[in-house]
Write a protein that holds these residues in place. Structure first.
Motif: not given
Length: 103
Positions: A36-46, A50-54, A74-77
């Motif tokens: 159920p979507q109530s157990t999902w982390k938010s798309l904003t969190d993802l 990802l931004t933090k990971d480059g 992060p490799e530019g792909q």
């Protein structure tokens, strides 16, 4: 006359079934059994992770019960990537139809 009305009703019912089905909106590249979507982390969190990971996130959405992200690694792909919405685990990364990573 009655036959054509029955066929029209059947066609309308079939169209409504596909329109209401989340799987009908999926591209077919990846499907997640994500509960159920109530157990999902938010798309904003993802996106933040990802931004933090480059990564540079261009667009993100739900597709096939997964999070689908269009962005730059992060490799530019330039890639299309799928992540599990509960664990945020990377499941599939492709570039122009070529699979770069698949869990």
């Amino acid at each position: 006359m009655k036959f054509s009305q029955a066929m029209m009703a059947l066609a309308a019912a079939t169209a409504m079934q596909f329109a209401a089905s989340p799987a009908a909106l999926a591209t077919g590249k990846m499907k997640c059994d994500s509960g159920p979507q109530s157990t999902w982390k938010s798309l904003t969190d993802l996106e933040s992770k990802l931004t933090k990971d480059g990564w540079k996130v261009k667009k993100s959405k739900v597709d096939g019960g997964c999070y689908e992200v269009y962005g730059v690694t992060p490799e530019g792909q330039n890639v299309e990537a799928y992540f599990h919405p509960v664990t945020m685990e990377k499941l599939l990364v492709s570039q122009r139809g070529k699979v770069i990573f698949k869990k």
